[in-house]
Design an enzyme around this catalytic site. Structure first.
Site, short mmCIF file in Angstrom:
data_model
loop_
_atom_site.label_atom_id
_atom_site.label_comp_id
_atom_site.label_asym_id
_atom_site.label_seq_id
_atom_site.Cartn_x
_atom_site.Cartn_y
_atom_site.Cartn_z
N GLY A 196 0.82 -1.21 0.00
CA GLY A 196 0.00 0.00 0.00
C GLY A 196 0.85 1.25 0.00
CG ASN A 197 -0.29 4.64 -1.53
OD1 ASN A 197 -0.99 5.48 -1.01
ND2 ASN A 197 -0.68 3.94 -2.61
CG HIS A 198 2.76 6.59 3.96
ND1 HIS A 198 2.52 5.94 5.14
CD2 HIS A 198 4.05 6.33 3.63
CE1 HIS A 198 3.62 5.31 5.52
NE2 HIS A 198 4.57 5.52 4.62
CB SER A 199 -2.71 8.15 -0.53
OG SER A 199 -3.75 9.03 -0.83
CB ALA A 239 -1.29 7.24 -3.86
#
Ligand code: FMN
Length: 400
Positions: A203-206, A270
């Site tokens: 995943g990512n931090h968005s 993102a």
């Protein structure tokens, strides 16, 4: 402000909206209908607002309230807006204090409808909503969820905190026309998750905050907004249709579907560039041996795909991309704008605590027509409004 209250079960939620409005310093005159007082009594509205409360035009006649209340308002919010009230407003009927106020107000008017799904979907109600919108009113689509009884569906009043946000955003625009009225906007927000096994993902931090700010501000400017949210845990914005997705492939499918009816598409999400080739059916366990490498495959390029579809269909849709860069922000942004073929690219620097999950944001907007606009650090909704300004300047003329 005028808070018009209709005779719907959701009137009780509007007490909290009133509280939020008065606590943030607004002077609020509550104008309920007679039916509204069957749900929540006059003393509650009077005590919470600190103002007199009347439903008819025959009280305090020397002050001509049927004209003065509307004339002196900076904003009118009607919540819950019943099917009946919207029908009267669309027809110009003025048989009580609230309907008179709606005819005399020259400030922005926001309707927050709430009713059973059948009432909302009835062609009579939909025609009345269209009439009110065509005259410049902002009619927030109701939310989906629990209705009066055990039933669920579209027709629920958005949560008071989100109605408060909607009112605040409309109010801060002052008497400006809702310049996205009649425009259909699709916004993607959040970050995709690419499954490794049933419990783990890439995943990512968005956080989705910037996309949600774009959705709220677009709704406050009168747009019909669909928000495609990937793994966002923020409250649902008032008046916005939500579509939930998780992976990049799901997001791509949802965007290709939702883009069909859209005038403007904004990709803030993102998206993972890669996903695991396979996702294990069961949780991967430690075996004592070296862990197996995760083989990756490239995800579809959603923004470029939307541009390709637009060219193929011959649409005059406006497409906006967002690019998060850690290095050589502008140079990378220019290359990306050329590669993707969108109309505007909002480039922001990430890393070092910037952008992801924060309240503030800063960006440079690069336009396909060569314009370069710096947006200084400020709340994400300020950045959103600047992006809408740039979009509105570039919208094709309406065909009708
Ligand atoms: C228990 C109950 C709940 C109601 N809820 C709603 C509602 O949520 N939305 C709506 O449009 N009408 C609702 N109605 C019907 C309205 O009260 C009715 O149409 C009334 O004439 C509306 O008056 P007003 O528009 O002057 O406030 C409800 C009626 C009852 C008895």
């Amino acid at each position: 402000m005028v808070l018009g209250v209709g005779g719907g079960i959701a009137a009780y939620k509007v007490c909290e909206l009133l509280r939020r409005l008065t606590e943030s310093g607004h002077r609020v005159r509550v104008v309920p209908t007679a039916s509204a007082l069957r749900f929540v009594g006059e003393p509650t509205w009077a005590a919470l607002s600190g103002q007199p409360v009347e439903t008819g035009v025959w009280d305090q006649v020397h002050e001509v309230p049927h004209v003065r209340i509307g004339q002196s308002a900076d904003l009118v919010v009607v919540a819950p807006a019943t099917a009946d009230l919207m029908a009267k407003a669309a027809a110009g009927i003025a048989d009580d204090l609230l309907t008179n106020t709606l005819l005399t107000a020259r400030c922005p008017v926001v309707f927050a409808p709430a009713m059973h799904t059948e009432m909302w979907e009835h062609p009579a109600t939909q025609d009345n909503v269209a009439t009110l919108r065509s005259r410049g009113a902002i009619v927030l689509d109701p939310a989906v969820g629990r209705l009066t009884g055990v039933d669920t569906g579209r027709g629920r009043l958005p949560e008071p905190a989100e109605l408060f946000e909607a009112a605040r955003l409309v109010l801060r625009r002052g008497a400006t026309e809702p310049d996205l009225s009649g425009r259909r906007v699709v916004i993607s927000a959040g970050g995709t998750r690419e499954a490794i096994d049933p419990v783990r993902f890439i995943g990512n931090h968005s956080s989705g905050r910037q996309g949600y700010a774009l959705a709220r501000t677009a709704a406050a400017r009168g747009a019909d907004v669909t928000l495609v949210a990937a793994n966002v845990s923020l409250p649902d914005p008032a008046g916005v249709r939500l579509v939930r997705v998780s992976s990049a492939v799901e997001l791509a499918e949802a965007m290709e579907t939702e883009r069909e009816a859209a005038d403007i598409v904004v990709m803030t999400s993102a998206v993972a560039d890669f996903r695991p080739v396979t996702s294990a059916a069961s949780k991967i366990k430690k075996s004592g041996a070296a862990p197996a490498p995760i083989e990756l495959v490239e995800n579809p390029d959603i923004l470029a795909g939307l541009v390709t579809t637009r060219e193929r269909e011959g649409d005059d849709q406006t497409i906006v991309g967002f690019a998060a860069e850690t290095d050589d922000v502008i140079a990378n942004g220019r290359a990306k704008l050329a590669r993707k073929g969108c109309d505007l690219l909002v480039v922001n620097q990430v890393g070092g605590g910037r952008a992801f999950g924060t309240e503030d944001n800063q960006a440079t907007v690069l336009a396909a027509d060569g314009a370069v606009v710096d947006i200084p650090t400020g709340p994400k909704e300020d950045l959103a409004d600047r992006v809408w300004d740039l979009v509105v300047e570039r919208l094709p003329e309406r065909s009708s």
